[in-house]
Design a protein around this motif. Structure first.
Motif, short mmCIF file in Angstrom:
data_model
loop_
_atom_site.label_atom_id
_atom_site.label_comp_id
_atom_site.label_asym_id
_atom_site.label_seq_id
_atom_site.Cartn_x
_atom_site.Cartn_y
_atom_site.Cartn_z
N UNK A 27 0.84 -1.20 0.00
CA UNK A 27 0.00 0.00 0.00
C UNK A 27 0.87 1.25 0.00
N UNK A 28 0.30 2.34 -0.44
CA UNK A 28 1.02 3.61 -0.55
C UNK A 28 0.46 4.61 0.45
N UNK A 29 1.34 5.44 0.97
CA UNK A 29 0.92 6.50 1.87
C UNK A 29 1.40 7.83 1.32
N UNK A 30 0.73 8.88 1.71
CA UNK A 30 1.18 10.21 1.31
C UNK A 30 0.93 11.18 2.46
N UNK A 31 1.58 12.32 2.39
CA UNK A 31 1.52 13.29 3.49
C UNK A 31 0.37 14.28 3.31
N UNK A 32 -0.58 13.98 2.45
CA UNK A 32 -1.74 14.85 2.21
C UNK A 32 -2.93 13.96 1.90
N UNK A 101 9.69 -8.63 0.12
CA UNK A 101 8.48 -7.82 0.05
C UNK A 101 8.91 -6.36 0.02
N UNK A 102 8.36 -5.59 -0.89
CA UNK A 102 8.77 -4.18 -1.03
C UNK A 102 7.98 -3.22 -0.15
N UNK A 103 6.82 -3.59 0.28
CA UNK A 103 6.00 -2.65 1.04
C UNK A 103 5.21 -3.34 2.13
N UNK A 104 4.44 -2.55 2.82
CA UNK A 104 3.56 -3.03 3.88
C UNK A 104 2.12 -2.97 3.38
N UNK A 122 11.73 -10.93 -6.88
CA UNK A 122 13.03 -11.60 -6.75
C UNK A 122 14.07 -10.69 -6.06
N UNK A 123 14.78 -11.23 -5.08
CA UNK A 123 15.78 -10.47 -4.32
C UNK A 123 16.83 -9.80 -5.21
N UNK A 124 17.34 -10.48 -6.28
CA UNK A 124 18.37 -9.83 -7.11
C UNK A 124 17.88 -8.55 -7.82
N UNK A 125 16.58 -8.34 -7.91
CA UNK A 125 16.05 -7.16 -8.57
C UNK A 125 16.00 -5.94 -7.66
N UNK A 126 16.37 -6.12 -6.40
CA UNK A 126 16.15 -5.08 -5.40
C UNK A 126 17.47 -4.52 -4.90
N UNK A 127 17.50 -3.22 -4.68
CA UNK A 127 18.63 -2.59 -4.00
C UNK A 127 18.08 -1.67 -2.91
N UNK A 128 18.87 -1.49 -1.87
CA UNK A 128 18.43 -0.69 -0.72
C UNK A 128 18.32 0.79 -1.13
N UNK A 129 17.21 1.39 -0.75
CA UNK A 129 16.98 2.80 -1.06
C UNK A 129 17.74 3.68 -0.06
N UNK A 130 18.45 4.66 -0.57
CA UNK A 130 19.23 5.56 0.29
C UNK A 130 18.51 6.88 0.54
N UNK A 156 4.77 11.38 -4.00
CA UNK A 156 3.70 11.12 -3.05
C UNK A 156 3.97 10.02 -2.07
N UNK A 157 4.87 9.16 -2.38
CA UNK A 157 5.31 8.25 -1.36
C UNK A 157 4.81 6.83 -1.44
N UNK A 158 5.73 5.93 -1.45
CA UNK A 158 5.44 4.52 -1.31
C UNK A 158 5.58 4.15 0.16
N UNK A 159 4.62 3.41 0.70
CA UNK A 159 4.61 3.07 2.10
C UNK A 159 5.51 1.95 2.46
#
Length: 159
Positions: A27-32, A101-104, A122-130, A156-159
């Motif tokens: 799910x996605x969250x946003x600050x508005x 899992x990428x999100x909550x 797949x784990x190889x497709x993912x890198x940690x967001x800085x 707008x933000x990914x949760x």
């Protein structure tokens, strides 16, 4: 309050000449108040069954999606706010170490979400967001634990 819009991004896209499926990653969250901006979706298209005269068979597509983007095996509740409305945040637990899992997922009741509400990648497709930015921080109701919801990058933000 319906925090879990079921079925909006799943299944073959209606009105399209392609056998394709959008994958829910969390799910996605946003600050508005309003729809999140700059949200990225993952859509898989079976090019062998795409086109105006193509047979729209989705059997091969579903097999591919289930093998490479499995559903979690269960959810673990990581936070809750008990109030009006209540909010419960769930972490999807991947079926194997090769997936993440990428999100909550958020629900408005203490009942966990359906396994079909999200997919792992797949784990190889993912890198940690800085570049994480907070969009909300607070306490989960009377005597609850603190939480901070973050967004990756701008927008707008990914949760």
């Amino acid at each position: 309050v319906d925090l879990v819009p079921r079925g909006r991004l799943r299944g073959p896209m209606k009105g399209s000449n392609a056998a394709k499926e959008r994958l829910p990653l969390g799910h996605y969250g946003c600050s508005f108040y309003g729809a999140p901006l700059g949200v990225h979706l993952l859509e898989i298209t079976d090019r062998n069954h795409t086109g105006l005269l193509a047979k729209k068979s989705t059997e091969a597509l579903h097999g591919f999606v289930n093998a490479f983007f499995p559903h979690p095996v269960r959810f673990r509740k990581v936070w809750q706010y008990i109030g009006d409305p209540s909010v419960h945040i769930w972490e999807p637990l991947p079926p194997a170490p090769e997936f993440v899992a990428l999100g909550m997922v958020a629900t408005s009741t203490a009942e966990g979400p359906l396994l079909q509400d999200v997919r792992c990648v797949p784990r190889p497709w993912v890198e940690r967001c800085q570049d994480l930015k907070p969009i909300w921080a607070g306490v989960g109701g009377a005597g609850g634990s603190r939480a901070c919801f973050l967004t990756a990058g701008g927008g707008g933000g990914a949760g």
